[in-house]
Design an enzyme around this catalytic site. Structure first.
Site, short mmCIF file in Angstrom:
data_model
loop_
_atom_site.label_atom_id
_atom_site.label_comp_id
_atom_site.label_asym_id
_atom_site.label_seq_id
_atom_site.Cartn_x
_atom_site.Cartn_y
_atom_site.Cartn_z
N ASP A 56 0.86 -1.19 0.00
CA ASP A 56 0.00 0.00 0.00
C ASP A 56 0.90 1.24 0.00
O ASP A 56 1.88 1.31 0.76
CB ASP A 56 -0.90 -0.01 1.24
CG ASP A 56 -1.78 1.24 1.30
OD1 ASP A 56 -2.77 1.29 0.57
OD2 ASP A 56 -1.43 2.16 2.08
N HIS A 138 5.54 14.08 -15.65
CA HIS A 138 6.23 15.36 -15.86
C HIS A 138 6.25 16.15 -14.57
O HIS A 138 5.28 16.21 -13.81
CB HIS A 138 5.63 16.14 -17.04
CG HIS A 138 4.33 16.83 -16.79
ND1 HIS A 138 4.24 18.10 -16.24
CD2 HIS A 138 3.05 16.46 -17.06
CE1 HIS A 138 2.97 18.48 -16.19
NE2 HIS A 138 2.22 17.50 -16.68
N GLU A 184 7.21 19.38 -20.24
CA GLU A 184 6.03 18.74 -20.82
C GLU A 184 5.01 19.78 -21.25
O GLU A 184 4.35 19.64 -22.29
CB GLU A 184 5.41 17.76 -19.82
CG GLU A 184 4.27 16.92 -20.37
CD GLU A 184 2.89 17.57 -20.24
OE1 GLU A 184 1.92 17.03 -20.81
OE2 GLU A 184 2.79 18.63 -19.57
N ASP A 213 -0.21 11.51 -15.20
CA ASP A 213 -0.34 12.96 -15.38
C ASP A 213 -1.72 13.38 -14.90
O ASP A 213 -2.73 13.02 -15.50
CB ASP A 213 -0.15 13.30 -16.87
CG ASP A 213 -0.05 14.80 -17.11
OD1 ASP A 213 -0.22 15.57 -16.13
OD2 ASP A 213 0.21 15.19 -18.25
N HIS A 300 -4.33 24.44 -14.94
CA HIS A 300 -3.43 25.48 -15.47
C HIS A 300 -3.71 26.85 -14.86
O HIS A 300 -3.58 27.88 -15.52
CB HIS A 300 -3.53 25.55 -17.00
CG HIS A 300 -2.78 24.45 -17.69
ND1 HIS A 300 -2.56 24.43 -19.05
CD2 HIS A 300 -2.17 23.32 -17.20
CE1 HIS A 300 -1.87 23.33 -19.38
NE2 HIS A 300 -1.63 22.65 -18.25
N ASP A 315 -5.09 8.50 -3.55
CA ASP A 315 -4.77 7.25 -2.87
C ASP A 315 -4.97 6.06 -3.79
O ASP A 315 -4.11 5.17 -3.91
CB ASP A 315 -5.64 7.12 -1.62
CG ASP A 315 -5.19 5.99 -0.70
OD1 ASP A 315 -4.02 5.56 -0.81
OD2 ASP A 315 -6.01 5.55 0.13
#
Length: 450
Positions: A56, A138, A184, A213, A300, A315
């Site tokens: 875990d 990235h 990236e 990502d 962004h 998680d």
């Protein structure tokens, strides 16, 4: 075929079994083969090594990394963008954590937009170097915010998984490599630079690249890349076992670092929890959250801070990441060794057409090694007549021996071949041709040693 002038009278050697026949007897004694009469039977296929269960991944540890990335951004103009001090400080933080637990790290430098960028590569010692599993994310943010979900989330989860490998002293069959990419946000510049600077042999050794990502989106969905079926299945099966439905990732397809690997023919996969696209009503019923709202309303933006993370999503995706690394990195019990042989006699026509003897290689994922051993036992009264080739499963041919004026008899030797560009599993063939008349012989057997 022409007869060569000035040949001696053929000497008739007694036909005999040698090293490969003894190898078969040993295999039978060990109970590894069922019948000496099976003409094209491979040697023993090692059973797949059972994949150890992944640990875990503590969500508290992942969030601690995110807090550190937030502090770095706060202390460096509010971002961790390419060419800015916050990016290099982020890389130094990750590198120090990996160096402390025994990784071999390297920093790859490139230039984009007039600024220096950096990739961080970390290799865990051990595993088959011809079978590499990579996981990456990235590390850079956009200039307008600290980038904690995009993509501190993926970077932190990959880091904590790498640290979990070290804590467990994990030694999988395959070689594990982790990566953090620069620039990236400028068009996958860092990962593309890395892939473009790999040799074709180095690319062929990468069994799969896993990309992470944005995996902690506050209005999360659970999206799985559908590029490679085997990798996709590992992720989907994990979520299914947890009762979490998934969908195929489409919003960011081709827009993150996995595209650099996919474009080079490397199998890819990964996870994503959504960006600026709006969650539908059906998705809200399935996953919870708010329909009509973006998966990440701070995408962004300056509000992409540690407050912009869904702990449950982070998680789950962190644990799924570790599961994929443990599962895909397992390899087989036969790595890196293993022998596959064919001990059936094959007569070699005198001055005739080529003959072939097959060996079926199974149970080995990834590519063949760069030092594949080809053991050959040919009984012949004039070995200079013989041309010997190794034929790979895809039909490509590697010359082992040309004809020459060697007047000795028999070819009992082992050749070393760089076969790293070939898939290991499949039917390999030894092709033998006697190109002149007057001498006779047969292939007594041959084997491949990985």
């Amino acid at each position: 075929m022409p007869t060569r002038a000035g040949r001696r009278n053929p000497r008739r050697s007694p036909l005999r079994r040698a090293a490969l026949g003894a190898g078969l007897a040993g295999a039978l004694a060990a109970g590894l083969l069922t019948s000496a009469a099976a003409p094209a039977t491979a040697g023993p296929t090692a059973p797949a090594a059972p994949a150890a269960a992944a640990p875990d991944i503590p969500i508290a540890n992942v969030k601690a990394h995110l807090s550190r990335l937030q502090s770095i951004a706060t202390g460096n103009g509010g971002n961790r963008a390419h060419g800015r001090p916050g990016y290099r400080a982020s890389l130094d933080y990750v590198k120090a954590a990996l160096d402390a637990v025994g990784y071999t790290t390297s920093v790859q430098q490139f230039t984009s937009g007039g600024a220096t960028g950096y990739n961080l590569i970390a290799d865990w010692p051990g595993g088959d170097p011809n079978q590499v599993i990579m996981a990456g994310a990235h590390l850079d943010s956009v200039g307008s915010g600290p980038g904690i979900n995009d993509n501190g989330s993926g970077s932190a989860a990959v880091l904590e998984t790498a640290l979990a490998v070290a804590r467990a002293g994990h030694q999988p069959g395959k070689h594990l490599r982790f990566a953090w990419w620069g620039a990236e946000e400028l068009g996958m510049v860092g990962s593309r630079y890395y892939v473009n600077n790999l040799s074709s042999a180095e690319r062929s050794r990468i069994d799969g690249y896993l990309n992470f990502d944005m995996i902690g989106s506050p209005n999360a969905g659970y999206f799985v890349y559908d590029d490679d079926p085997a990798i996709e299945k590992v992720f989907k099966d994990w979520f299914a076992a947890k009762g979490v439905p998934t969908e195929i990732e489409t919003e960011g397809d081709g827009r993150s670092d996995h595209a650099s690997f996919k474009n080079a023919g490397i199998p890819v996969g990964g996870l994503f929890t959504g960006a600026s696209r709006l969650k539908t009503t059906a998705q809200a019923r399935k996953w919870g959250g708010t329909a009509g709202r973006a998966f990440d309303p701070c995408y962004h933006s300056s509000c992409d801070t540690t407050a912009n993370i869904d702990d449950t999503a982070l998680d789950r995706t962190s644990d799924a990441l570790a599961h994929a690394v443990w599962t895909l990195g397992a390899g087989t019990a036969a790595q890196p060794g293993g022998e596959f042989e064919n001990t059936a006699d094959v007569p070699i026509p005198d001055g005739g057409s080529a003959v072939e003897s097959p060996v079926s290689v199974t149970g080995r994922s990834g590519n063949a090694p760069s030092a594949l051993k080809v053991g050959v036992d040919i009984r012949h009264t004039y070995r200079g007549d013989l041309v010997i080739d190794l034929v790979a499963p895809d039909g490509s041919v590697r010359r082992l021996k040309d004809s020459d004026d060697d007047s000795g008899d028999d070819v009992v030797t082992t050749y070393t071949v760089d076969a790293s560009g070939e898939t290991a599993d499949g039917t390999w063939k030894l092709r033998v041709r006697d190109v002149y008349r007057q001498d006779t012989g047969y292939l007594d057997g041959w084997k491949l040693t990985f």
